[in-house]
Design a protein around this motif. Structure first.
Motif, PDB file in Angstrom:
ATOM      1  N   HIS A 183      -1.799   6.708   6.732  1.00  0.00           N
ATOM      2  CA  HIS A 183      -2.412   7.116   7.996  1.00  0.00           C
ATOM      3  C   HIS A 183      -2.925   5.895   8.756  1.00  0.00           C
ATOM      4  CE1 HIS A 183      -4.519   9.504  10.922  1.00  0.00           C
ATOM      5  NE2 HIS A 183      -5.716   9.182  10.484  1.00  0.00           N
ATOM      6  N   LEU A 184      -3.418   4.914   8.020  1.00  0.00           N
ATOM      7  CA  LEU A 184      -4.077   3.767   8.647  1.00  0.00           C
ATOM      8  C   LEU A 184      -3.197   2.523   8.751  1.00  0.00           C
ATOM      9  CD1 LEU A 184      -7.583   4.115   6.951  1.00  0.00           C
ATOM     10  CD2 LEU A 184      -6.896   4.872   9.231  1.00  0.00           C
ATOM     11  N   GLY A 185      -1.957   2.626   8.320  1.00  0.00           N
ATOM     12  CA  GLY A 185      -1.084   1.458   8.375  1.00  0.00           C
ATOM     13  C   GLY A 185      -1.481   0.380   7.389  1.00  0.00           C
ATOM     14  N   LEU A 186      -1.942   0.781   6.214  1.00  0.00           N
ATOM     15  CA  LEU A 186      -2.361  -0.165   5.177  1.00  0.00           C
ATOM     16  C   LEU A 186      -1.628   0.169   3.881  1.00  0.00           C
ATOM     17  CD1 LEU A 186      -6.230   0.074   5.820  1.00  0.00           C
ATOM     18  CD2 LEU A 186      -4.724  -1.784   6.549  1.00  0.00           C
ATOM     19  N   THR A 187      -1.940  -0.563   2.808  1.00  0.00           N
ATOM     20  CA  THR A 187      -1.402  -0.220   1.488  1.00  0.00           C
ATOM     21  C   THR A 187      -2.510   0.461   0.679  1.00  0.00           C
ATOM     22  OG1 THR A 187      -2.081  -2.360   0.574  1.00  0.00           O
ATOM     23  CG2 THR A 187       0.169  -2.194   1.450  1.00  0.00           C
ATOM     24  N   VAL A 188      -2.126   1.139  -0.384  1.00  0.00           N
ATOM     25  CA  VAL A 188      -3.127   1.796  -1.230  1.00  0.00           C
ATOM     26  C   VAL A 188      -4.106   0.766  -1.780  1.00  0.00           C
ATOM     27  CG1 VAL A 188      -1.783   3.808  -1.920  1.00  0.00           C
ATOM     28  CG2 VAL A 188      -1.501   1.679  -3.168  1.00  0.00           C
ATOM     29  N   GLU A 189      -3.597  -0.409  -2.125  1.00  0.00           N
ATOM     30  CA  GLU A 189      -4.481  -1.444  -2.677  1.00  0.00           C
ATOM     31  C   GLU A 189      -5.568  -1.841  -1.689  1.00  0.00           C
ATOM     32  OE1 GLU A 189      -1.213  -1.513  -2.661  1.00  0.00           O
ATOM     33  OE2 GLU A 189      -0.343  -2.411  -4.464  1.00  0.00           O
ATOM     34  N   THR A 190      -5.174  -2.016  -0.439  1.00  0.00           N
ATOM     35  CA  THR A 190      -6.164  -2.403   0.573  1.00  0.00           C
ATOM     36  C   THR A 190      -7.181  -1.286   0.796  1.00  0.00           C
ATOM     37  OG1 THR A 190      -4.577  -3.842   1.655  1.00  0.00           O
ATOM     38  CG2 THR A 190      -6.473  -3.164   2.962  1.00  0.00           C
ATOM     39  N   VAL A 191      -6.712  -0.045   0.822  1.00  0.00           N
ATOM     40  CA  VAL A 191      -7.633   1.080   0.977  1.00  0.00           C
ATOM     41  C   VAL A 191      -8.645   1.068  -0.164  1.00  0.00           C
ATOM     42  CG1 VAL A 191      -7.829   3.602   0.911  1.00  0.00           C
ATOM     43  CG2 VAL A 191      -5.993   2.525   2.233  1.00  0.00           C
ATOM     44  N   SER A 192      -8.138   0.902  -1.354  1.00  0.00           N
ATOM     45  CA  SER A 192      -9.001   0.891  -2.525  1.00  0.00           C
ATOM     46  C   SER A 192     -10.015  -0.247  -2.466  1.00  0.00           C
ATOM     47  CB  SER A 192      -8.131   0.754  -3.776  1.00  0.00           C
ATOM     48  OG  SER A 192      -8.887   0.940  -4.937  1.00  0.00           O
ATOM     49  N   ALA A 237     -15.668  15.521   1.819  1.00  0.00           N
ATOM     50  CA  ALA A 237     -14.495  15.744   0.968  1.00  0.00           C
ATOM     51  C   ALA A 237     -13.285  15.021   1.530  1.00  0.00           C
ATOM     52  CB  ALA A 237     -14.228  17.243   0.856  1.00  0.00           C
ATOM     53  N   LEU A 238     -12.587  14.314   0.676  1.00  0.00           N
ATOM     54  CA  LEU A 238     -11.335  13.647   1.051  1.00  0.00           C
ATOM     55  C   LEU A 238     -10.204  14.259   0.238  1.00  0.00           C
ATOM     56  CD1 LEU A 238     -12.111   9.793   1.103  1.00  0.00           C
ATOM     57  CD2 LEU A 238     -12.149  11.405   2.998  1.00  0.00           C
ATOM     58  N   PRO A 239      -9.623  15.349   0.704  1.00  0.00           N
ATOM     59  CA  PRO A 239      -8.581  15.997  -0.100  1.00  0.00           C
ATOM     60  C   PRO A 239      -7.354  15.119  -0.298  1.00  0.00           C
ATOM     61  CG  PRO A 239      -8.737  16.970   2.098  1.00  0.00           C
ATOM     62  CD  PRO A 239      -9.925  16.078   1.937  1.00  0.00           C
ATOM     63  N   MET A 240      -7.107  14.215   0.638  1.00  0.00           N
ATOM     64  CA  MET A 240      -5.882  13.404   0.570  1.00  0.00           C
ATOM     65  C   MET A 240      -6.033  12.246  -0.415  1.00  0.00           C
ATOM     66  SD  MET A 240      -8.097  12.570   3.040  1.00  0.00           S
ATOM     67  CE  MET A 240      -7.659  13.600   4.426  1.00  0.00           C
ATOM     68  N   SER A 241      -4.869  11.740  -0.849  1.00  0.00           N
ATOM     69  CA  SER A 241      -4.847  10.622  -1.794  1.00  0.00           C
ATOM     70  C   SER A 241      -5.058   9.301  -1.064  1.00  0.00           C
ATOM     71  CB  SER A 241      -3.503  10.589  -2.514  1.00  0.00           C
ATOM     72  OG  SER A 241      -2.493  10.221  -1.592  1.00  0.00           O
ATOM     73  N   ARG A 242      -5.258   8.243  -1.836  1.00  0.00           N
ATOM     74  CA  ARG A 242      -5.369   6.896  -1.249  1.00  0.00           C
ATOM     75  C   ARG A 242      -4.079   6.546  -0.514  1.00  0.00           C
ATOM     76  NH1 ARG A 242      -9.875   8.089  -2.614  1.00  0.00           N
ATOM     77  NH2 ARG A 242     -11.282   6.873  -3.928  1.00  0.00           N
ATOM     78  N   GLY A 243      -2.983   6.995  -1.063  1.00  0.00           N
ATOM     79  CA  GLY A 243      -1.688   6.742  -0.423  1.00  0.00           C
ATOM     80  C   GLY A 243      -1.586   7.414   0.933  1.00  0.00           C
ATOM     81  N   ALA A 267     -11.142  -2.995   7.284  1.00  0.00           N
ATOM     82  CA  ALA A 267     -12.459  -2.382   7.132  1.00  0.00           C
ATOM     83  C   ALA A 267     -12.771  -1.461   8.310  1.00  0.00           C
ATOM     84  CB  ALA A 267     -13.531  -3.461   7.011  1.00  0.00           C
ATOM     85  N   GLU A 268     -12.419  -1.916   9.506  1.00  0.00           N
ATOM     86  CA  GLU A 268     -12.653  -1.096  10.693  1.00  0.00           C
ATOM     87  C   GLU A 268     -11.823   0.187  10.653  1.00  0.00           C
ATOM     88  OE1 GLU A 268     -13.495  -5.002  13.557  1.00  0.00           O
ATOM     89  OE2 GLU A 268     -11.594  -3.933  13.659  1.00  0.00           O
ATOM     90  N   ARG A 269     -10.613   0.082  10.134  1.00  0.00           N
ATOM     91  CA  ARG A 269      -9.768   1.270  10.042  1.00  0.00           C
ATOM     92  C   ARG A 269     -10.351   2.286   9.082  1.00  0.00           C
ATOM     93  NH1 ARG A 269      -3.464  -0.865  10.544  1.00  0.00           N
ATOM     94  NH2 ARG A 269      -4.020  -2.674  11.805  1.00  0.00           N
TER      95      ARG A 269
END
Lengths: 229, 229
Positions: free
Chosen positions: B182-191, B171-177, B146-148
């Motif tokens: 970038h944050l050292g996480l997985t797409v699932e965690t970002v989501s 605007a977030l042009p980049m994908s979840r991936g 969450a902090e990331r």
DNA sequence: CGGAGTATTGAAACCTATCAACAATTGTGG
DNA sequence: CCACAATTGTTGATAGGTTTCAATACTCCG
């Protein structure tokens, strides 16, 4: 959290043939720094640049709640504190008793202004630092504990030791806590992974501050995720 | 893994008052880059430096097994590829269709050599990049998911948007991936974290590539670990 | 409308952190 | 010089956060 140890490192790089500070060398002043004493704090006005003569320095950032990230370690011959923003954006502390040579930033900036070769050298130095940071971000963002430790050992050995033969001994002036805060781990995990590497005959640990590398190939492999981590 | 989208960003920083490349501006050539196409690869000879005119670029490193670390994202007005080592040590790719202006590195180096002010500007730029990297290392090494995410949103918004009022859309042009790498996480965690922030009324997510910040204070607090993460 | 890619959500597994105890080392003072 | 205290490091058990695996929904385009 205070270390009162008096162990001290010998300079690995006496003065260096590529001493970029030659023109301002006479303006430098040597300083002795006890273990765990700060060279400068994040937020301090950056009036000086420093060259490490002997010892070891850690550079870190702190979160409000005390969490710490050690961005990098520096050894004899390295330059630090060259922040051009006018303010240090990291804290630098001695790991062991160290000697650093202090140069007025103003005079360095003057040399950079007057000497194009020096300017290019300083730019190269800055981009070397950035490259190091980018490599470390891969470690922090994408590697598991074993890969992080192996990466650290390989990198640190590369910086502090010329040779790379089996049985090569590498000095680790920093504590397990410093390593943990550098790699984004806890001291327990650092300790466990080192023990496991010793058990697997990859390294020996004659004392807390020495690692003897028995297999560089194994270490390299683990560092890049090539084999079982 | 291929995006075929043609969405495009408008330049947030048209040309910039602090355009450090003014002297070599005439030597620049504009290039159009499709989404997901590389600007340069890690290991490539660094013959050019680039200024982003429109769009967005990601800069990353890859591990042998495919793990990826996105060091940073760059937006209109930013300079990239200024590697002084002669070889690029990261890969740069377009996130969305982008226009970049390409300058021969040789000519930039000449200006750096002849113009002390330019040399100093380039040094400042390099140390700004290093400072950014050091901040990001804290995120990668010491922050939870969450902090990331909160840190990323605050930082990215700061770079791409002038205003910072409640309801501000970013605007977030980049994908979840891309964010995950970038944050050292997985797409699932970002989501999951983004969904949680939406559920907690900290942000809105009108579409995949837009974040509406409802409470900057909450976001700031989470980013620094001040409150429940 | 359909298909590929992307994002979200859920359940389970795993790695590392946390908590705790103990060992080893270093420094201090009797 | 040795006992003691403080610090640092190691090892074990448990807990927890994030990843992994899996299924579904949503977009964007052809």
């Amino acid at each position: 959290m205070l270390q009162t140890s008096t162990r001290q490192l010998q300079p690995a790089i006496p003065a260096g043939p590529t001493d970029r500070l030659a023109p301002v060398e006479p303006l430098g002043v040597n300083m002795r720094l006890e273990a765990d004493k700060p060279l400068f704090w994040e937020g301090d006005k950056a009036d000086y640049t420093y060259k490490i003569i002997s010892g070891a320095i850690r550079v870190c950032k702190l979160m409000p709640d005390g969490r710490r990230q050690v961005s990098d370690f520096f050894l004899p011959g390295d330059l630090i504190g060259f922040d051009f923003a006018g303010v240090h954006n990291v804290t630098a502390e001695a790991i062991v008793e160290s000697i650093v040579r202090r140069y007025p930033k103003q005079s360095i900036e003057r040399v950079v202004r007057d000497n194009p070769v020096m300017a290019r050298d300083m730019l190269t130095l800055a981009y070397d630092r950035l490259a190091t940071a980018q490599v470390h971000m891969v470690t922090l963002g994408r590697k598991n504990a074993a890969e992080r430790i192996a990466s650290f050992l390989v990198t640190h050995a590369h910086r502090s030791t010329a040779a790379r033969r089996p049985g090569q001994s590498v000095a680790l002036p920093m504590s397990r806590g410093d390593i943990a805060d550098h790699l984004g781990l806890t001291v327990e995990t650092v300790s466990r992974v080192l023990s496991r590497l010793r058990h697997d005959r990859v390294i020996d640990l004659p004392d807390f501050h020495t690692v003897v590398v028995r297999s560089w190939e194994a270490l390299d492999g683990i560092a890049e995720g090539g084999e079982a981590a």
